[in-house]
Design a protein around this motif. Structure first.
Motif, PDB file in Angstrom:
ATOM      1  N   ALA A 211     -24.154  29.464  32.598  1.00  0.00           N
ATOM      2  CA  ALA A 211     -23.768  30.154  31.343  1.00  0.00           C
ATOM      3  C   ALA A 211     -24.785  30.435  30.107  1.00  0.00           C
ATOM      4  O   ALA A 211     -24.669  31.573  29.647  1.00  0.00           O
TER       5      ALA A 211
ATOM      6  N   ARG B 299     -20.045  35.821  29.625  1.00  0.00           N
ATOM      7  CA  ARG B 299     -20.522  34.278  29.459  1.00  0.00           C
ATOM      8  C   ARG B 299     -19.361  33.502  29.839  1.00  0.00           C
ATOM      9  O   ARG B 299     -19.057  32.725  30.671  1.00  0.00           O
ATOM     10  N   ARG B 300     -18.077  33.900  29.408  1.00  0.00           N
ATOM     11  CA  ARG B 300     -16.845  33.072  29.510  1.00  0.00           C
ATOM     12  C   ARG B 300     -16.515  33.211  30.990  1.00  0.00           C
ATOM     13  O   ARG B 300     -15.739  32.383  31.546  1.00  0.00           O
TER      14      ARG B 300
ATOM     15  N   SER C  16     -22.666  24.867  35.690  1.00  0.00           N
ATOM     16  CA  SER C  16     -22.279  25.849  34.896  1.00  0.00           C
ATOM     17  C   SER C  16     -22.752  26.187  33.569  1.00  0.00           C
ATOM     18  O   SER C  16     -22.754  27.195  33.075  1.00  0.00           O
TER      19      SER C  16
ATOM     20  N   VAL D 137     -18.228  31.257  33.453  1.00  0.00           N
ATOM     21  CA  VAL D 137     -17.977  29.892  33.509  1.00  0.00           C
ATOM     22  C   VAL D 137     -16.774  29.445  34.298  1.00  0.00           C
ATOM     23  O   VAL D 137     -16.588  28.822  34.939  1.00  0.00           O
TER      24      VAL D 137
END
Length: 157
Positions: free
Chosen positions: A59, A36-37, A55, A40
């Motif tokens: 995410a 997920r990080r 975004s 983004v």
């Protein structure tokens, strides 16, 4: 698409060369969080800041699909994969999360939400946020759950 993904029907036209990001992650909660990080971060590199609707949507969908891959698609010793493909002209991002569990596929019926339950909302959120989503088999083993999400305000109306 991730290696070993079988493409059928209209999904083949989405496999044309687009700016993309592909990575493998350890099948753990930490791996899902990292996926997920990095999604983004990639969206920011593509011109969509972390606080933007685009975004945040990507995410959330990546987070849900990665969490499902870790929780329901985990096979001992096998990673899960993430692929993002940006189609800026169409205002869409295709998200693919692949795992090694062939037998555990999401239902083809749109999910429903169970407010009292402790689970079951993830694919409901994906269904609401995505223009379309589904699953395809991976060769030699596994599945890919994919979702196409709009990255423009007009795509959400």
């Amino acid at each position: 698409m991730l290696p070993g993904t079988t493409v059928t029907g209209d999904e083949s036209r989405e496999s044309r060369e687009l700016p993309s990001f592909t990575e493998q992650f350890v099948s753990s909660p930490r791996g899902a969080q990292l996926a997920r990080r990095l999604a983004v971060q990639r969206m920011e590199e593509w011109g969509h800041p972390p606080a933007s609707d685009a975004s945040c949507t990507v995410a959330l969908v990546v987070g849900e699909l990665a969490a499902n891959a870790v929780q329901h698609g985990r096979v001992q010793g096998r990673d899960f994969g993430l692929r993002l493909a940006l189609d800026a002209a169409a205002g869409l991002v295709r998200i693919e999360v692949a795992d090694a569990a062939s037998a555990k596929r999401p239902s083809a019926i749109p999910p429903t939400s169970y407010p009292e339950g402790e689970s079951g909302r993830g694919l409901f959120l994906v269904d609401v946020l995505a223009v379309r989503w589904g699953t395809v088999a991976r060769r030699p083993v596994g599945k890919t759950v994919w979702a196409v999400v709009p990255i423009t305000t007009s795509g959400l109306e």
